[in-house]
Design a protein around this motif. Structure first.
Motif, PDB file in Angstrom:
ATOM      1  N   PHE A  40       0.837  -1.203   0.000  1.00 26.64           N
ATOM      2  CA  PHE A  40       0.000   0.000   0.000  1.00 26.64           C
ATOM      3  C   PHE A  40       0.876   1.258   0.000  1.00 26.64           C
ATOM      4  CE2 PHE A  40      -2.337   3.452   1.975  1.00 26.64           C
ATOM      5  CZ  PHE A  40      -3.554   3.408   1.294  1.00 26.64           C
ATOM      6  N   THR A  41       1.963   1.233   0.763  1.00 24.14           N
ATOM      7  CA  THR A  41       2.858   2.388   0.818  1.00 24.14           C
ATOM      8  C   THR A  41       3.437   2.685  -0.560  1.00 24.14           C
ATOM      9  OG1 THR A  41       3.421   1.933   3.129  1.00 24.14           O
ATOM     10  CG2 THR A  41       4.941   3.325   1.888  1.00 24.14           C
ATOM     11  N   ARG A  42       3.892   1.661  -1.253  1.00 21.13           N
ATOM     12  CA  ARG A  42       4.432   1.869  -2.597  1.00 21.13           C
ATOM     13  C   ARG A  42       3.346   2.400  -3.540  1.00 21.13           C
ATOM     14  NH1 ARG A  42       7.386  -2.854  -1.193  1.00 21.13           N
ATOM     15  NH2 ARG A  42       5.756  -4.198  -2.045  1.00 21.13           N
ATOM     16  N   ALA A  43       2.135   1.852  -3.412  1.00 18.77           N
ATOM     17  CA  ALA A  43       1.034   2.316  -4.261  1.00 18.77           C
ATOM     18  C   ALA A  43       0.668   3.759  -3.944  1.00 18.77           C
ATOM     19  CB  ALA A  43      -0.185   1.408  -4.076  1.00 18.77           C
ATOM     20  N   LEU A  44       0.728   4.134  -2.670  1.00 21.02           N
ATOM     21  CA  LEU A  44       0.418   5.507  -2.276  1.00 21.02           C
ATOM     22  C   LEU A  44       1.423   6.488  -2.870  1.00 21.02           C
ATOM     23  CD1 LEU A  44      -1.167   7.562  -0.541  1.00 21.02           C
ATOM     24  CD2 LEU A  44       0.352   6.980   1.373  1.00 21.02           C
ATOM     25  N   PHE A  45       2.709   6.178  -2.785  1.00 16.69           N
ATOM     26  CA  PHE A  45       3.725   7.072  -3.338  1.00 16.69           C
ATOM     27  C   PHE A  45       3.612   7.155  -4.856  1.00 16.69           C
ATOM     28  CE2 PHE A  45       5.399   7.032   0.843  1.00 16.69           C
ATOM     29  CZ  PHE A  45       6.318   8.067   0.943  1.00 16.69           C
ATOM     30  N   ALA A  46       3.181   6.067  -5.488  1.00 15.67           N
ATOM     31  CA  ALA A  46       3.008   6.087  -6.941  1.00 15.67           C
ATOM     32  C   ALA A  46       1.772   6.869  -7.359  1.00 15.67           C
ATOM     33  CB  ALA A  46       2.915   4.664  -7.479  1.00 15.67           C
ATOM     34  N   ALA A  47       0.802   7.010  -6.444  1.00 17.68           N
ATOM     35  CA  ALA A  47      -0.486   7.630  -6.784  1.00 17.68           C
ATOM     36  C   ALA A  47      -0.493   9.143  -6.605  1.00 17.68           C
ATOM     37  CB  ALA A  47      -1.598   7.015  -5.937  1.00 17.68           C
ATOM     38  N   VAL A  48       0.547   9.708  -5.983  1.00 19.60           N
ATOM     39  CA  VAL A  48       0.575  11.157  -5.735  1.00 19.60           C
ATOM     40  C   VAL A  48       1.738  11.781  -6.496  1.00 19.60           C
ATOM     41  CG1 VAL A  48      -0.520  10.938  -3.484  1.00 19.60           C
ATOM     42  CG2 VAL A  48       1.976  10.898  -3.647  1.00 19.60           C
ATOM     43  N   PRO A  49       1.640  13.078  -6.851  1.00 22.16           N
ATOM     44  CA  PRO A  49       2.733  13.748  -7.565  1.00 22.16           C
ATOM     45  C   PRO A  49       3.954  13.944  -6.678  1.00 22.16           C
ATOM     46  CG  PRO A  49       0.975  15.303  -7.037  1.00 22.16           C
ATOM     47  CD  PRO A  49       0.457  13.944  -6.681  1.00 22.16           C
ATOM     48  N   ALA A  50       5.067  14.333  -7.293  1.00 23.59           N
ATOM     49  CA  ALA A  50       6.346  14.424  -6.597  1.00 23.59           C
ATOM     50  C   ALA A  50       6.308  15.379  -5.413  1.00 23.59           C
ATOM     51  CB  ALA A  50       7.441  14.849  -7.575  1.00 23.59           C
ATOM     52  N   ASP A  51       5.628  16.524  -5.544  1.00 25.88           N
ATOM     53  CA  ASP A  51       5.609  17.486  -4.445  1.00 25.88           C
ATOM     54  C   ASP A  51       4.854  16.948  -3.237  1.00 25.88           C
ATOM     55  OD1 ASP A  51       3.213  17.633  -5.864  1.00 25.88           O
ATOM     56  OD2 ASP A  51       2.883  19.730  -5.328  1.00 25.88           O
ATOM     57  N   VAL A  52       3.867  16.085  -3.465  1.00 24.93           N
ATOM     58  CA  VAL A  52       3.150  15.460  -2.349  1.00 24.93           C
ATOM     59  C   VAL A  52       3.989  14.337  -1.741  1.00 24.93           C
ATOM     60  CG1 VAL A  52       1.050  14.238  -1.638  1.00 24.93           C
ATOM     61  CG2 VAL A  52       0.933  16.065  -3.346  1.00 24.93           C
ATOM     62  N   ARG A  53       4.741  13.634  -2.581  1.00 24.91           N
ATOM     63  CA  ARG A  53       5.636  12.608  -2.048  1.00 24.91           C
ATOM     64  C   ARG A  53       6.641  13.226  -1.091  1.00 24.91           C
ATOM     65  NH1 ARG A  53       5.303  10.509  -7.444  1.00 24.91           N
ATOM     66  NH2 ARG A  53       7.325  11.406  -8.039  1.00 24.91           N
ATOM     67  N   ARG A  54       7.107  14.424  -1.386  1.00 25.02           N
ATOM     68  CA  ARG A  54       8.075  15.088  -0.490  1.00 25.02           C
ATOM     69  C   ARG A  54       7.406  15.526   0.810  1.00 25.02           C
ATOM     70  NH1 ARG A  54      10.220  16.786  -5.499  1.00 25.02           N
ATOM     71  NH2 ARG A  54       8.865  18.613  -5.573  1.00 25.02           N
ATOM     72  N   VAL A  55       6.114  15.753   0.805  1.00 22.19           N
ATOM     73  CA  VAL A  55       5.385  16.032   2.049  1.00 22.19           C
ATOM     74  C   VAL A  55       5.393  14.804   2.953  1.00 22.19           C
ATOM     75  CG1 VAL A  55       3.128  16.556   3.051  1.00 22.19           C
ATOM     76  CG2 VAL A  55       3.937  17.840   1.060  1.00 22.19           C
ATOM     77  N   LEU A  56       5.302  13.617   2.335  1.00 24.04           N
ATOM     78  CA  LEU A  56       5.266  12.363   3.085  1.00 24.04           C
ATOM     79  C   LEU A  56       6.658  11.892   3.473  1.00 24.04           C
ATOM     80  CD1 LEU A  56       2.609  10.429   0.957  1.00 24.04           C
ATOM     81  CD2 LEU A  56       2.234  11.964   2.903  1.00 24.04           C
ATOM     82  N   ASP A  57       7.638  12.144   2.623  1.00 26.09           N
ATOM     83  CA  ASP A  57       9.015  11.708   2.847  1.00 26.09           C
ATOM     84  C   ASP A  57       9.919  12.737   2.197  1.00 26.09           C
ATOM     85  OD1 ASP A  57      11.514  10.569   2.900  1.00 26.09           O
ATOM     86  OD2 ASP A  57      10.950   8.715   1.898  1.00 26.09           O
ATOM     87  N   SER A  58      10.708  13.431   3.001  1.00 23.06           N
ATOM     88  CA  SER A  58      11.482  14.554   2.482  1.00 23.06           C
ATOM     89  C   SER A  58      12.500  14.131   1.428  1.00 23.06           C
ATOM     90  CB  SER A  58      12.232  15.236   3.634  1.00 23.06           C
ATOM     91  OG  SER A  58      13.113  14.332   4.280  1.00 23.06           O
ATOM     92  N   ALA A  59      12.855  12.839   1.382  1.00 24.00           N
ATOM     93  CA  ALA A  59      13.829  12.367   0.407  1.00 24.00           C
ATOM     94  C   ALA A  59      13.180  11.918  -0.883  1.00 24.00           C
ATOM     95  CB  ALA A  59      14.660  11.223   0.993  1.00 24.00           C
ATOM     96  N   ALA A  60      11.850  11.805  -0.902  1.00 26.55           N
ATOM     97  CA  ALA A  60      11.167  11.299  -2.086  1.00 26.55           C
ATOM     98  C   ALA A  60      11.115  12.366  -3.167  1.00 26.55           C
ATOM     99  CB  ALA A  60       9.747  10.859  -1.722  1.00 26.55           C
ATOM    100  N   GLY A  61      11.150  11.911  -4.422  1.00 24.89           N
ATOM    101  CA  GLY A  61      11.102  12.857  -5.518  1.00 24.89           C
ATOM    102  C   GLY A  61      10.066  12.468  -6.545  1.00 24.89           C
TER     103      GLY A  61
END
Length: 235
Positions: free
Chosen positions: A214-235
């Motif tokens: 689910f975590t991988r699917a969540l990060f794939a389902a949101v744009p990059a700027d939202v991924r950085r809200v969830l994880d500062s290292a995500a792009g």
């Protein structure tokens, strides 16, 4: 009177000295941070609303309800701590159900703890076991999250959570306090995000595999700027 051997006394004094030095260093850092007035507010979420940013469909899961999650009772403290709180239950025909909680604070003072599982689950009558750190592979990197099992008389949850404080991803309450203190020393007031994902099952391996999926699917389902809200290292 209890007699202390000559060899034990220096070791005891050394341990007490180390504790005093560590405690003094923390108090000094916290004191300096408190004395400075940070003026740079770091808020990765801004005026955006979590309810609009987090999709209703995540992988094969679909939004079902906002109730059914373990949370502490509403009170004035939690109202003051959090700028936004999102709670959702997701269902999928071929997967375990997912319970998602996100708590965001736009002005972090080091007290983002009300919705940490170590606080709210015992308050709800649960016993926490099997606490560990688990790495979840993500595109371009990985997310280190805390996993554990929460057990009550009629309910067993496998859960995973992580916190972001400014640009840090602390794995403990102590690391979180240090992250806030360091940011304050730089003149920053960081925002903070706690993400908790859980599922109802006695099977720990199956539960953790579902939470990772689910975590991988969540990060794939949101744009990059939202991924950085969830994880500062995500792009």
């Amino acid at each position: 009177m209890t007699e202390v051997s000559g060899s034990a006394l220096p070791e005891t004094r050394l341990l007490d000295r180390r504790r005093a030095l560590l405690g003094g260093a923390f108090l000094l850092t916290a004191g300096v941070a408190a004395a400075r007035v940070p003026g740079n507010h770091i808020d990765l979420l801004g005026k955006r609303k979590l309810d609009a940013l987090i999709p209703a469909h995540v992988g094969s899961w679909s939004f079902y309800s906002k109730s059914g999650l373990v949370t502490p009772p509403p009170d004035q403290l939690s109202d003051l701590l959090y700028s936004q709180l999102l709670t959702r239950v997701y269902l999928a025909p071929d997967q375990l159900p997912i319970m998602l909680l996100m708590a965001q604070s736009s002005g972090q003072t080091g007290v983002l703890q009300v919705h940490r599982p170590e606080y709210c689950y015992p308050a709800g009558g649960f016993t926490l076991t099997d606490k560990a750190v688990r790495s979840v592979p993500l595109p371009g990197g990985q997310l280190d999250a805390t996993v554990m099992t929460a057990s009550a008389d009629n309910r067993v949850e496998q859960l995973m959570y992580w916190t972001r404080v400014g640009r840090d991803m602390p794995l403990s309450w102590a690391q979180q306090r240090w992250s806030v203190a360091r940011a304050n020393l730089r003149g920053d007031v960081p925002d903070a995000m706690l993400v908790r994902i859980s599922t109802l099952t006695h099977d720990r391996d199956a539960g953790l595999a579902t939470l990772a999926a689910f975590t991988r699917a969540l990060f794939a389902a949101v744009p990059a700027d939202v991924r950085r809200v969830l994880d500062s290292a995500a792009g």
